[in-house]
Design a protein around this motif. Sequence first.
Motif, mmCIF file in Angstrom:
data_model
loop_
_atom_site.group_PDB
_atom_site.id
_atom_site.type_symbol
_atom_site.label_atom_id
_atom_site.label_comp_id
_atom_site.label_asym_id
_atom_site.label_seq_id
_atom_site.Cartn_x
_atom_site.Cartn_y
_atom_site.Cartn_z
ATOM 1 N N PHE A 1 -17.781 -22.905 -24.224
ATOM 2 C CA PHE A 1 -19.168 -23.367 -24.320
ATOM 3 C C PHE A 1 -19.592 -24.205 -23.118
ATOM 4 C CE2 PHE A 1 -17.148 -23.313 -28.562
ATOM 5 C CZ PHE A 1 -17.873 -22.275 -29.143
ATOM 6 N N TRP A 2 -18.643 -25.013 -22.591
ATOM 7 C CA TRP A 2 -18.960 -25.958 -21.522
ATOM 8 C C TRP A 2 -17.922 -25.809 -20.400
ATOM 9 C CZ3 TRP A 2 -17.832 -28.248 -26.545
ATOM 10 C CH2 TRP A 2 -18.947 -28.255 -27.389
ATOM 11 N N PRO A 3 -18.129 -24.848 -19.505
ATOM 12 C CA PRO A 3 -17.095 -24.490 -18.519
ATOM 13 C C PRO A 3 -16.793 -25.556 -17.471
ATOM 14 C CG PRO A 3 -19.133 -23.269 -18.117
ATOM 15 C CD PRO A 3 -19.287 -23.934 -19.442
ATOM 16 N N GLU A 4 -17.629 -26.589 -17.357
ATOM 17 C CA GLU A 4 -17.357 -27.626 -16.368
ATOM 18 C C GLU A 4 -16.139 -28.469 -16.735
ATOM 19 O OE1 GLU A 4 -20.671 -30.032 -15.194
ATOM 20 O OE2 GLU A 4 -22.042 -28.334 -15.093
ATOM 21 N N GLY A 5 -15.696 -28.380 -17.980
ATOM 22 C CA GLY A 5 -14.497 -29.105 -18.382
ATOM 23 C C GLY A 5 -14.731 -30.545 -18.776
ATOM 24 N N ILE A 6 -15.976 -30.908 -19.115
ATOM 25 C CA ILE A 6 -16.273 -32.271 -19.559
ATOM 26 C C ILE A 6 -16.895 -32.253 -20.954
ATOM 27 C CG2 ILE A 6 -16.491 -33.263 -17.253
ATOM 28 C CD1 ILE A 6 -19.533 -33.012 -17.535
ATOM 29 N N GLY A 7 -16.695 -31.155 -21.678
ATOM 30 C CA GLY A 7 -17.277 -31.048 -22.998
ATOM 31 C C GLY A 7 -18.793 -30.993 -22.935
ATOM 32 N N GLU A 8 -19.443 -31.455 -24.013
ATOM 33 C CA GLU A 8 -20.909 -31.340 -24.060
ATOM 34 C C GLU A 8 -21.620 -32.352 -23.169
ATOM 35 O OE1 GLU A 8 -24.205 -29.793 -27.228
ATOM 36 O OE2 GLU A 8 -22.939 -31.434 -27.881
ATOM 37 N N TRP A 9 -20.869 -33.202 -22.499
ATOM 38 C CA TRP A 9 -21.493 -34.000 -21.447
ATOM 39 C C TRP A 9 -22.173 -33.083 -20.431
ATOM 40 C CZ3 TRP A 9 -22.732 -38.432 -22.765
ATOM 41 C CH2 TRP A 9 -21.864 -39.403 -23.272
ATOM 42 N N GLN A 10 -21.650 -31.878 -20.279
ATOM 43 C CA GLN A 10 -22.260 -30.911 -19.363
ATOM 44 C C GLN A 10 -23.723 -30.682 -19.722
ATOM 45 O OE1 GLN A 10 -20.104 -27.216 -18.706
ATOM 46 N NE2 GLN A 10 -22.010 -26.045 -18.678
ATOM 47 N N THR A 11 -23.994 -30.539 -21.019
ATOM 48 C CA THR A 11 -25.371 -30.321 -21.477
ATOM 49 C C THR A 11 -26.223 -31.563 -21.268
ATOM 50 O OG1 THR A 11 -24.527 -28.782 -23.146
ATOM 51 C CG2 THR A 11 -26.762 -29.611 -23.451
ATOM 52 N N VAL A 12 -25.647 -32.731 -21.522
ATOM 53 C CA VAL A 12 -26.394 -33.986 -21.411
ATOM 54 C C VAL A 12 -26.795 -34.265 -19.967
ATOM 55 C CG1 VAL A 12 -26.276 -36.485 -21.740
ATOM 56 C CG2 VAL A 12 -25.266 -34.956 -23.447
ATOM 57 N N LYS A 13 -25.877 -34.132 -19.038
ATOM 58 C CA LYS A 13 -26.148 -34.551 -17.661
ATOM 59 C C LYS A 13 -26.943 -33.541 -16.852
ATOM 60 C CE LYS A 13 -21.971 -32.963 -15.199
ATOM 61 N NZ LYS A 13 -22.685 -32.273 -14.122
ATOM 62 N N ASN A 14 -26.997 -32.288 -17.316
ATOM 63 C CA ASN A 14 -27.666 -31.246 -16.532
ATOM 64 C C ASN A 14 -29.077 -30.944 -17.010
ATOM 65 O OD1 ASN A 14 -25.368 -30.974 -14.974
ATOM 66 N ND2 ASN A 14 -24.555 -29.246 -16.132
ATOM 67 N N GLN A 15 -29.731 -31.914 -17.604
ATOM 68 C CA GLN A 15 -31.092 -31.692 -18.089
ATOM 69 C C GLN A 15 -32.064 -31.419 -16.940
ATOM 70 O OE1 GLN A 15 -32.049 -31.373 -21.426
ATOM 71 N NE2 GLN A 15 -29.813 -31.263 -21.456
ATOM 72 N N ARG A 16 -32.995 -30.521 -17.188
ATOM 73 C CA ARG A 16 -34.027 -30.178 -16.216
ATOM 74 C C ARG A 16 -35.388 -30.200 -16.901
ATOM 75 N NH1 ARG A 16 -30.148 -31.064 -13.811
ATOM 76 N NH2 ARG A 16 -29.032 -29.808 -12.259
ATOM 77 N N VAL A 17 -36.427 -30.338 -16.118
ATOM 78 C CA VAL A 17 -37.790 -30.288 -16.657
ATOM 79 C C VAL A 17 -38.052 -28.881 -17.187
ATOM 80 C CG1 VAL A 17 -40.241 -30.556 -16.152
ATOM 81 C CG2 VAL A 17 -38.569 -32.074 -15.068
ATOM 82 N N LYS A 18 -38.592 -28.787 -18.400
ATOM 83 C CA LYS A 18 -38.906 -27.484 -18.984
ATOM 84 C C LYS A 18 -40.260 -26.986 -18.476
ATOM 85 C CE LYS A 18 -36.013 -28.153 -23.033
ATOM 86 N NZ LYS A 18 -35.791 -27.830 -24.445
ATOM 87 N N GLU A 19 -40.549 -25.730 -18.738
ATOM 88 C CA GLU A 19 -41.757 -25.103 -18.199
ATOM 89 C C GLU A 19 -43.034 -25.828 -18.604
ATOM 90 O OE1 GLU A 19 -41.931 -20.984 -19.086
ATOM 91 O OE2 GLU A 19 -40.187 -20.453 -17.863
#
Length: 367
Positions: free
Chosen positions: A24-42
């Motif tokens: 699910f989170w290939p960066e190897g930091i668990g769901e921190w990957q989802t938290v730190k990679n937030q971007r502005v939505k459309e």
Amino acid sequence: MQKYDIAAYIWPAYTGDEPRSRIFWPEGIGEWQTVKNQRVKENGYFWDRAPLWGYENEADPKVMEKHIEEAVSHGVNVFIYDWYWYDNRPFLENCLNDGFLKAKNNTKMKFFIMWANHDATTLWDKRLSSQPHTTVWQGTVTREQFEIVGRRWIEQYFVKENYYRIDNKPVVSIYDIKNLIDGLGGTKNTLDALKWLDAEAKRAGFDGVHLQFIRWDGKIKNQSGVDGGAIENESQLVELLGFESVTNYQFVHMTKVNRDYLDTVKDVNELWYSISDEYKVPYCPNVSIGWDNNPRFDMIKTNVAQNNTPENFKKCLELAKKYCDSKGVKLITVNSWNEWTETSYLLPDNKYGYGYLDAIKEVFKEN
């Protein structure tokens, strides 16, 4: 000793030590990957939260030593670990095993397990968030697997001095009753399996197991009793299977959350009392901090709690305290310690600092 037990759920995904989490989170930091990679939505929406302590590995005992100190000093004296068993083996267990249980100060607080026996789906993989969720691992288990799980709980966790017990019974919450029943082959077989677990706990020196039922909307569908007759309501099922208490996991499972937080709290407060009347066993109130799962999706999700400030959260805690006093209940479950991607966490952040933790301290912490 505190008059109330404030028990915060822990989502054990903020680690880099579980190889299977890389699905699910290939960066190897668990769901921190989802938290730190937030971007502005459309549409311009931006989830701007960030942990004040950084993206820490919660399977590191030194990290958890700090978490334990802050929890206890603010009145959180129990951690409820979401516990997973997929594909005949544990998942994300290292957060508890390597983080909390190896922390030098872990005996300062209690812990217990909530078996999060729901299916694991692609919901956790943001790369697939625009597609229908598909099942990666099923949460159901056979009787053979249930006994492996039960013995693991007894030998690895129940025996710990700081495992949370009620009347010398280790507490275990069950998240998805339907999955449990489906996997074990019906209500009669489920009752037999739970009786086996209780007997095994007694053989280990306890007075049995305290089973805690996680309530959703209170509706039971297509379940039959041991005599083959239909179970008319959830209260009957809880009584039949021997659960000794009931609680919830999140406000979003109980009522509408896409509105002002205090309006949600008003309805939830009324629900606590009506749920208590519904069951023959004690209901332990659940307090949720908020809800916004936009971090997990590329598209906009509009079901978002509004105005859930620490000040308003404190008002909810005060109502929970009043409920406990009126019902003679000691345990309050809190969602949660660290559900960042659902925006329901006690940990300090860049927006409110220690506000949510301070709210608990102001309401519950004894001087």
